[in-house]
Design a protein around this motif. Sequence first.
Motif, PDB file in Angstrom:
ATOM      1  N   SER A 163     135.298  77.163  80.414  1.00  0.00           N
ATOM      2  CA  SER A 163     135.587  78.334  81.249  1.00  0.00           C
ATOM      3  C   SER A 163     134.395  78.693  82.133  1.00  0.00           C
ATOM      4  N   LEU A 164     133.161  78.507  81.631  1.00  0.00           N
ATOM      5  CA  LEU A 164     131.975  78.793  82.438  1.00  0.00           C
ATOM      6  C   LEU A 164     131.867  77.829  83.614  1.00  0.00           C
ATOM      7  N   TYR A 165     132.050  76.529  83.346  1.00  0.00           N
ATOM      8  CA  TYR A 165     132.055  75.540  84.425  1.00  0.00           C
ATOM      9  C   TYR A 165     133.129  75.872  85.460  1.00  0.00           C
ATOM     10  N   SER A 166     134.329  76.196  84.981  1.00  0.00           N
ATOM     11  CA  SER A 166     135.443  76.462  85.892  1.00  0.00           C
ATOM     12  C   SER A 166     135.133  77.626  86.821  1.00  0.00           C
ATOM     13  N   SER A 167     134.635  78.737  86.258  1.00  0.00           N
ATOM     14  CA  SER A 167     134.325  79.904  87.084  1.00  0.00           C
ATOM     15  C   SER A 167     133.256  79.598  88.116  1.00  0.00           C
ATOM     16  N   SER A 168     132.204  78.917  87.681  1.00  0.00           N
ATOM     17  CA  SER A 168     131.095  78.621  88.592  1.00  0.00           C
ATOM     18  C   SER A 168     131.525  77.704  89.722  1.00  0.00           C
ATOM     19  N   TRP A 169     132.265  76.650  89.388  1.00  0.00           N
ATOM     20  CA  TRP A 169     132.598  75.653  90.408  1.00  0.00           C
ATOM     21  C   TRP A 169     133.763  76.070  91.276  1.00  0.00           C
ATOM     22  N   ILE A 170     134.608  76.977  90.816  1.00  0.00           N
ATOM     23  CA  ILE A 170     135.620  77.534  91.711  1.00  0.00           C
ATOM     24  C   ILE A 170     134.945  78.312  92.836  1.00  0.00           C
ATOM     25  N   VAL A 171     133.917  79.078  92.493  1.00  0.00           N
ATOM     26  CA  VAL A 171     133.157  79.815  93.511  1.00  0.00           C
ATOM     27  C   VAL A 171     132.490  78.843  94.484  1.00  0.00           C
ATOM     28  N   VAL A 172     131.903  77.770  93.950  1.00  0.00           N
ATOM     29  CA  VAL A 172     131.211  76.799  94.802  1.00  0.00           C
ATOM     30  C   VAL A 172     132.193  76.098  95.739  1.00  0.00           C
ATOM     31  N   VAL A 173     133.299  75.593  95.194  1.00  0.00           N
ATOM     32  CA  VAL A 173     134.266  74.852  96.006  1.00  0.00           C
ATOM     33  C   VAL A 173     134.921  75.772  97.031  1.00  0.00           C
ATOM     34  N   PHE A 174     135.207  77.004  96.637  1.00  0.00           N
ATOM     35  CA  PHE A 174     135.804  77.958  97.577  1.00  0.00           C
ATOM     36  C   PHE A 174     134.836  78.246  98.728  1.00  0.00           C
ATOM     37  N   THR A 175     133.552  78.391  98.442  1.00  0.00           N
ATOM     38  CA  THR A 175     132.559  78.638  99.484  1.00  0.00           C
ATOM     39  C   THR A 175     132.431  77.447 100.425  1.00  0.00           C
ATOM     40  N   ILE A 176     132.401  76.235  99.856  1.00  0.00           N
ATOM     41  CA  ILE A 176     132.323  75.023 100.686  1.00  0.00           C
ATOM     42  C   ILE A 176     133.564  74.890 101.555  1.00  0.00           C
ATOM     43  N   GLU A 177     134.722  75.180 100.977  1.00  0.00           N
ATOM     44  CA  GLU A 177     135.975  75.074 101.726  1.00  0.00           C
ATOM     45  C   GLU A 177     136.013  76.052 102.891  1.00  0.00           C
ATOM     46  N   ARG A 178     135.514  77.281 102.665  1.00  0.00           N
ATOM     47  CA  ARG A 178     135.465  78.268 103.758  1.00  0.00           C
ATOM     48  C   ARG A 178     134.552  77.790 104.881  1.00  0.00           C
ATOM     49  N   TYR A 179     133.451  77.166 104.533  1.00  0.00           N
ATOM     50  CA  TYR A 179     132.533  76.665 105.555  1.00  0.00           C
ATOM     51  C   TYR A 179     133.189  75.541 106.367  1.00  0.00           C
ATOM     52  N   LEU A 180     133.854  74.613 105.679  1.00  0.00           N
ATOM     53  CA  LEU A 180     134.514  73.508 106.376  1.00  0.00           C
ATOM     54  C   LEU A 180     135.635  74.003 107.281  1.00  0.00           C
ATOM     55  N   VAL A 181     136.383  75.008 106.816  1.00  0.00           N
ATOM     56  CA  VAL A 181     137.477  75.563 107.612  1.00  0.00           C
ATOM     57  C   VAL A 181     136.940  76.232 108.872  1.00  0.00           C
ATOM     58  N   LEU A 182     135.834  76.953 108.749  1.00  0.00           N
ATOM     59  CA  LEU A 182     135.242  77.611 109.906  1.00  0.00           C
ATOM     60  C   LEU A 182     134.679  76.618 110.905  1.00  0.00           C
ATOM     61  N   ARG A 183     134.220  75.499 110.410  1.00  0.00           N
ATOM     62  CA  ARG A 183     133.506  74.557 111.270  1.00  0.00           C
ATOM     63  C   ARG A 183     134.430  73.532 111.929  1.00  0.00           C
ATOM     64  N   SER A 184     135.524  73.180 111.273  1.00  0.00           N
ATOM     65  CA  SER A 184     136.359  72.087 111.773  1.00  0.00           C
ATOM     66  C   SER A 184     137.828  72.490 111.790  1.00  0.00           C
ATOM     67  N   THR A 185     138.494  72.227 112.914  1.00  0.00           N
ATOM     68  CA  THR A 185     139.925  72.489 113.015  1.00  0.00           C
ATOM     69  C   THR A 185     140.718  71.542 112.123  1.00  0.00           C
ATOM     70  N   ALA A 186     140.300  70.289 112.062  1.00  0.00           N
ATOM     71  CA  ALA A 186     140.988  69.316 111.211  1.00  0.00           C
ATOM     72  C   ALA A 186     140.890  69.713 109.748  1.00  0.00           C
ATOM     73  N   ALA A 187     139.722  70.200 109.334  1.00  0.00           N
ATOM     74  CA  ALA A 187     139.554  70.650 107.953  1.00  0.00           C
ATOM     75  C   ALA A 187     140.431  71.857 107.668  1.00  0.00           C
ATOM     76  N   LYS A 188     140.578  72.737 108.656  1.00  0.00           N
ATOM     77  CA  LYS A 188     141.433  73.915 108.476  1.00  0.00           C
ATOM     78  C   LYS A 188     142.876  73.507 108.246  1.00  0.00           C
ATOM     79  N   GLN A 189     143.358  72.524 109.028  1.00  0.00           N
ATOM     80  CA  GLN A 189     144.726  72.073 108.859  1.00  0.00           C
ATOM     81  C   GLN A 189     144.941  71.427 107.500  1.00  0.00           C
ATOM     82  N   HIS A 190     143.923  70.746 106.991  1.00  0.00           N
ATOM     83  CA  HIS A 190     144.049  70.080 105.692  1.00  0.00           C
ATOM     84  C   HIS A 190     143.939  71.063 104.536  1.00  0.00           C
TER      85      HIS A 190
END
Length: 357
Positions: free
Chosen positions: A91-118
């Motif tokens: 549960s500790l790993y899950s909470s920590s890495w959900i935050v990390v992956v969500f943050t990375i995903e937000r950055y990719l979506v902001l930076r790339s239109t193709a990433a946003k569509q995916h």
Amino acid sequence: MEVLVAFQRVYYPLLCVVGIPANLFTFYMICFRKCGMSDTAIIYLSCLAIMDTFYLVWVILVDLTLTFWLLQPFWNSNPWCSILGVLQYGSLYSSSWIVVVFTIERYLVLRSTAAKQHFSQAQVTKLTCVAIVLLSHVVSVPLGWINIVSPVNITVDGQNVTLPRCRYRDKAYSTYIVWITTFLSGGIPIVSVIIFNYLIGYHLCRASNLFTKEERRVMHGRSTRGMLRRTVLLLGTVSVTFVVLSLPRFVTYCILRTKYNNESFNRNDYTIPINVAGDLANMLQNLNSTTNFLLYCMVSRCFRRELLHVATCRAKARELGSVLTHTPMRVFSVANHKALPSADPVTVVLTHLKLTE
């Protein structure tokens, strides 16, 4: 240090009483109320609320609360001694890495239109969250090997008794597992969140230069730079809070499991400064599982509006889709907006028109 022990006897049950209902209520608000978030943000944050709830159950309720209130908790026997460690770190790993992956995903979506569509596809986000949770529990399996049930002599009401205790196994591989676990659950997530939140803020600041003053006035009643400053402040708050609550445990845990990594060390001896520091660091780390919903949700105006509707038993509010209603959280979530019909007349002025034949 009886004061610290007495405080923890109250602190951890209170954390369960407040944190578990708060996370479950947040899950309801995110999933079943229109809080103005994108579909992907809803999935990430609802999954985070559920895993934080499991963390509170396995770590705070089953482990720490029972430790301070019961003489012989059930997990001081096999196979619970090993199973509980896997569930806790899963549960500790899950909470920590959900935050990390969500943050990375937000950055990719902001930076790339193709990433946003995916990444804007709900199915992709669901599979990502499931993969994070499953992989986190698989990686946590070695944590079941670092503890062993052994008899320990303790004093109860002035009498010496021997009871089984789930204790740390003093082996070389246990130290290696602890080092890897500490960096996977603390070090790497902390650094990743800081880096990508900085990149998100930097990208938003650069994006503001694409608009003229006139366009910024049309897009928002106030300065767009002011809105961006509030967004960057939000991202900075998230990063600083995560680091402040997680870094002390990362440091003290490394010290405890390296310098004091032996069976003769008494973790309950509060005359040793590292034991006091370790308990305080654990209290901060565990507090993080009850404040995530505040950091990611309560900053949203739509969330507060829906919270008021729930408190007053009113019907669901309509979700606003206009670009004019963006808040810092809506910019952060990068929702796909759809224009809704409005009763107010809107005047559109076209400039730089060219006649084509």
